[in-house]
Design an enzyme around this catalytic site. Structure first.
Site, mmCIF file in Angstrom:
data_model
loop_
_atom_site.group_PDB
_atom_site.id
_atom_site.type_symbol
_atom_site.label_atom_id
_atom_site.label_comp_id
_atom_site.label_asym_id
_atom_site.label_seq_id
_atom_site.Cartn_x
_atom_site.Cartn_y
_atom_site.Cartn_z
ATOM 1 N N ASP A 116 -8.840 -21.613 95.789
ATOM 2 C CA ASP A 116 -9.337 -22.022 97.102
ATOM 3 C C ASP A 116 -10.603 -21.249 97.445
ATOM 4 O O ASP A 116 -11.306 -20.770 96.554
ATOM 5 C CB ASP A 116 -8.207 -21.802 98.136
ATOM 6 C CG ASP A 116 -8.241 -22.825 99.245
ATOM 7 O OD1 ASP A 116 -9.273 -22.929 99.915
ATOM 8 O OD2 ASP A 116 -7.234 -23.537 99.443
ATOM 9 N N HIS A 154 -10.726 -21.858 104.911
ATOM 10 C CA HIS A 154 -9.815 -22.792 104.249
ATOM 11 C C HIS A 154 -8.740 -22.073 103.426
ATOM 12 O O HIS A 154 -7.543 -22.359 103.543
ATOM 13 C CB HIS A 154 -10.663 -23.712 103.368
ATOM 14 C CG HIS A 154 -9.955 -24.893 102.799
ATOM 15 N ND1 HIS A 154 -9.206 -24.833 101.645
ATOM 16 C CD2 HIS A 154 -9.903 -26.182 103.212
ATOM 17 C CE1 HIS A 154 -8.740 -26.041 101.381
ATOM 18 N NE2 HIS A 154 -9.134 -26.880 102.316
ATOM 19 N N SER A 159 -5.296 -30.998 102.320
ATOM 20 C CA SER A 159 -5.399 -29.556 102.037
ATOM 21 C C SER A 159 -4.309 -28.780 102.747
ATOM 22 O O SER A 159 -3.890 -27.726 102.288
ATOM 23 C CB SER A 159 -6.740 -29.008 102.538
ATOM 24 O OG SER A 159 -7.735 -29.175 101.584
#
Ligand SMILES: *[C@@H]1O[C@H](CO)[C@@H](O)[C@H](O)[C@H]1NC(C)=O
Ligand SMILES: *[C@@H]1O[C@H](CO)[C@@H](O)[C@H](O)[C@H]1NC(C)=O
Ligand SMILES: *[C@@H]1O[C@H](CO)[C@@H](O)[C@H](O)[C@H]1NC(C)=O
Ligand SMILES: *[C@@H]1O[C@H](CO)[C@@H](O)[C@H](O)[C@H]1NC(C)=O
Ligand SMILES: *[C@@H]1O[C@H](CO)[C@@H](O)[C@H](O)[C@H]1NC(C)=O
Ligand SMILES: *[C@@H]1O[C@H](CO)[C@@H](O)[C@H](O)[C@H]1NC(C)=O
Ligand SMILES: *[C@@H]1O[C@H](CO)[C@@H](O)[C@H](O)[C@H]1NC(C)=O
Ligand SMILES: *[C@@H]1O[C@H](CO)[C@@H](O)[C@H](O)[C@H]1NC(C)=O
Length: 780
Positions: free
Chosen positions: A157, A230, A556
């Protein structure tokens, strides 16, 4: 697929990337070098080398090629020596290197050469730019049994914020002895940033930098530290600590917790400002497997491609071979069909759905009409104010409120209507605010339908669905002085849920329709999870707010839910293979919502019901999954047999098999014989009276002696028969086989493919082992 040049690859990615890479693509073309991922068959390589020495080996190989080609060279060409960026040795064999086409030609003649794929940029799977919503994690899904045993979840990620409360290690013992990972030094990251919770952190940027140039350390950390948010969000969703009193400015208040909150976490940063490059992703997966992770979580993807040219598929096959469970997001390209990505059968592919809470706002028009919308704005209601839209608000692009399109005189003190698309949703609000607007109504087009994403707007704003949007534009046309107000209702519970998000990518798989994809759905809208303390919640530079938790939407966000649940199941059932865990999640998934009605689909225009091409087997139910009764298990050879049925040739198969594998004779293994926990039945061409057979073997993981009866919910247009109809087990671990035959009663319609859906369920007392059946008719 190998023929695409690098520049074609870049152009195929999103608009943002084209803009972002304008400056660097010229660098790439002048150097005449491209980063390639080279797959090698280790069994056929000239000399053997010890583990850990692969990089030197490949460097020596490249060196000799360079010298060789220099002899035959016209002057001036290929001056820049090739460079080995990574050697891959755990998940698969090969390396990434910057090569000229000439070097590549020489390399193709080396013993053991299998394939060379130009490197490519993938994107993180949040629904486009900043889309943020809020939601309480884990309710009803979370079974905290067996939390004491050690489970390590690895994240490929954008890195991690190590100081976050979700990653503190209070009371945790040192990492398990099998752990081989490290904490790599880099910008604002040192060894001391890891602890007994965050046990590993690595950064992979060699591939990215050869695309984008050296990372600017004043804009982005050149280390595992997360500047995007994220990676911090996904890691805390899957394995973050239980944190009481988490909220987004009071919204979504409650305990935040990872699905398996006592997990150890290892961050593998391969995603940077403009995306994630395949060679870095591969290096990250390879290292994660070597380090000893139990579960890998990948919330990223590109456009679907055949498995032999899909780096994530190849590397994750290596992970599965090493017993690592791999979950991936399905993509955010819905609701169009055949958009699902990450569809290899060994991957668990996760769709996204709403849960039962929303962040409500009411838009009231001057004519008395009112509409429910969604927002994370948390201030006072607006007054009844004039509203403007499109050409009444500014110049070209004003209907989207794109940068510089709004006219201050026309907008000042008013509520501006902005259509979704073109720029980010919070970015539209930024435009309205800087033009002096008092508020914003964000309207969906038909494409987004009734999707309601709650965003952390920097001014009073709410999003409304396509049908409300029609009423609002009609009202705007009907009166000279239109007005509106927005009232903010905050967090609202009790919504029908789950509902499939419109953005969630849909099946059937364009790569292998022989398997239903996605596999399952999990919460992916309005997810509250950890956030870096240096990044604004809206992603806007002008937004000076800082938060500990933020709210995002996307597949996600659903993927790490399943990663955490897989870690829960793996600690509860230590002897289960990745395929067994996936089978348990699939056969126990549910298809009814909290009102006992079939799960609906926000993205469907004509039918409101979701199908297996939206949610696969249904919504995950971890407690049932820990005791599924039966499982459909699979070995790596089963997957290889399946690849043979896709007519992959021997060099394509050896990308997965590590050499030595021979395909069964034609017909000996049919696509339908893959022991998958769901059924995709495909009729091609003129189908009446054609029969398709599927062979399956189930393993008893429930009570030793028990008897299962089959129940079939027959899809329209076919007759399904199952033999035998009763499976009687005597022992734990016993395997029994059955055959399902499907006869088509009709042919395809002339113009498009059609599908119908049903299910096959083995029932014994409380156990219901359910597999969806998707039947598709097509001409070709
Ligand atoms: C990163 O490190 C530099 C130098 O040590 C420091 O000035 C800066 O504040 C740090 N930034 C963050 C976000 O920690
Ligand atoms: C790095 O980013 C900073 C801030 O945006 C900018 O001022 C600087 O010129 C950049 N450096 C390079 C080498 O591009
Ligand atoms: C939760 O946060 C509120 C303020 O947001 C505070 O008043 C309260 O004491 C906190 N509760 C706990 C248990 O920390
Ligand atoms: C918007 O335009 C202004 C000037 O018109 C510029 O300074 C700013 O960087 C632009 N913002 C974006 C996000 O492009
Ligand atoms: C409103 O008027 C514009 C042109 O003035 C037209 O394009 C649009 O279709 C109208 N919308 C509705 C809902 O009537
Ligand atoms: C397999 O197909 C690829 C792509 O068409 C080709 O380059 C390769 O030579 C083929 N390999 C074999 C063994 O036929
Ligand atoms: C390859 O397979 C053959 C037959 O199954 C076996 O005899 C041989 O040892 C295998 N070679 C390797 C390198 O695994
Ligand atoms: C399909 O089979 C049925 C009964 O076996 C028969 O009556 C029918 O004519 C067949 N249809 C076709 C198109 O072959």
């Amino acid at each position: 697929m190998h023929s695409h040049s690098l520049s074609t690859m870049i152009l195929r990615t999103s608009l943002l990337l084209i803009v972002a890479f304008m400056a660097t693509s010229s660098i790439a073309s002048t150097s005449r070098q491209t980063t390639y991922i080279i797959h090698m068959d280790k069994t056929k390589m000239a000399a053997n080398h010890s583990p850990g020495s692969s990089k030197q080996y490949y460097e020596a190989m490249i060196d000799s090629i360079t010298k060789l080609s220099a002899l035959t060279e016209e002057q001036g060409q290929d001056k820049i020596p090739p460079k080995v960026l990574y050697a891959y040795e755990t998940a698969f064999s090969g390396f990434a290197a910057k090569l000229s086409t000439k070097h590549l030609e020489s390399l193709k003649r080396v013993d053991g050469f299998l394939s060379a794929t130009p490197d490519e940029l993938l994107t993180l799977h949040t629904t486009h730019s900043p889309q943020f919503l809020g939601l309480e994690i884990g309710k009803g899904l979370w079974d905290p049994t067996n939390l004491a045993s050690d489970m390590i979840i690895g994240f490929i990620d954008s890195g991690i914020w190590p100081e976050h409360v979700s990653f503190q290690d209070t009371g945790m013992t040192p990492p398990p002895s099998k752990w081989k990972g490290v904490c790599e030094k880099g910008t604002n990251f040192s060894q001391s940033h890891c602890n007994n919770k965050l046990i590993g952190a690595r950064a992979f940027f060699k591939g990215y930098e050869s695309f984008a140039g050296r990372i600017n350390e004043t804009e982005e950390y050149r280390s595992a530290r997360d500047s995007q948010g994220h990676g911090t969000h996904t890691a805390s969703t899957a394995g973050g600590n239980l944190v009481a009193n988490a909220s987004f400015f009071g919204l979504a208040k409650g305990s935040a917790s990872g699905m398996r909150y006592t997990s150890r976490i290892a961050a593998y940063k391969a995603c940077w400002r403009y995306g994630c490059v395949n060679s870095d992703i591969l290096a990250a997966i390879d290292k994660a497997v070597a380090d000893g992770v139990d579960v890998l979580s990948l919330s990223l993807g590109g456009s679907p491609k055949p498995f032999y040219s899909d780096s994530v598929a190849i590397a994750s096959f290596g992970a599965i071979r090493n017993g690592v469970f791999v979950s991936c997001s399905a993509g955010n390209s819905g609701p169009s069909s055949s958009t699902v990505d990450n569809t290899a059968p060994w991957i668990t592919t996760v769709a996204a759905n709403y849960i039962d809470r929303s962040f409500s706002a009411i838009v009231k028009l001057g004519n008395g009409q009112s509409f429910e919308g969604s927002t994370l704005y948390y201030g006072h209601a607006t007054k009844q104010l004039p509203i403007v839209y499109g050409k009444n608000a500014g110049s070209a692009g004003a209907q989207y409120c794109i940068n510089g399109s709004l006219n201050k005189k026309r907008v000042k003190g008013k509520i501006v209507v902005c259509q979704r698309g073109q720029n980010s949703r919070t970015g539209k609000g930024e435009q309205v605010k800087s033009a002096g607007g008092a508020g914003m109504i964000l309207i969906n087009s038909n494409n987004e339908g009734e999707e309601l994403l709650a965003d952390p707007h920097i001014l009073p704003a709410a999003e409304v669905g396509a049908s409300a949007a029609k009423s609002i534009t009609k009202y705007l046309n009907s009166t000279k002085n239109p007005t509106a107000s927005i009232v903010f209702k905050g967090t609202v519970f009790g919504k029908p849920a789950p509902m499939i998000a419109a953005f969630s990518s849909r099946g059937p798989s364009s790569i292998a329709p022989e398997v239903i994809k996605p596999d399952v759905t999990a919460p992916g809208v309005n997810i509250l999870a950890g956030w870096p303390s240096m990044t604004s919640p809206s992603g806007l530079k002008s937004d000076k707010r800082r938060v500990v938790f933020n709210v995002l939407s996307g597949t996600s966000m659903s993927c790490p839910h399943v990663s955490g649940l897989a870690a829960l199941l793996k600690s509860a059932r230590k002897d289960w293979s990745p395929a067994a865990i996936k089978s348990a999640l699939m056969t126990t998934a549910y298809t009814l919502d909290n009102t006992r009605a079939p799960i609906s689909d926000v993205g469907s225009s004509n039918s409101v019901l979701a199908t297996p091409f939206a949610y696969g087997s249904g919504h995950v139910d971890p407690e049932s999954a820990s005791d599924p009764g039966l499982i459909y298990d699979l070995t790596t050879d089963d997957y290889l047999n399946f690849l043979c049925t896709l007519n992959y040739n021997s060099s394509q198969i050896s990308l997965f098999s590590k050499g030595n594998f021979t395909c069964p004779k034609p017909g000996a293994f049919r696509p339908g014989d893959l022991n998958y926990p769901s059924f995709a039945v495909n009729f091609k061409g003129n189908a009446p009276n054609i029969t398709v057979e599927h062979q399956r073997t189930v393993t008893n993981v429930g009570p030793p002696a028990c008897s299962y009866n089959v129940q079939v919910e027959q899809p329209d247009g076919v007759l399904v028969s199952v033999k035998p109809e009763i499976l009687s087990f005597q022992k734990l671990g016993e395997k029994l086989s059955y055959k399902m035959s499907v006869v088509s009663l009709k042919g395809p319609t002339k113009t498009s493919s059609t599908s119908s859906f049903g299910s096959l369920t083995w029932v014994s007392g409380k156990y219901k082992v359910r597999s969806p059946i998707a039947v598709t008719w097509s001409w070709r």
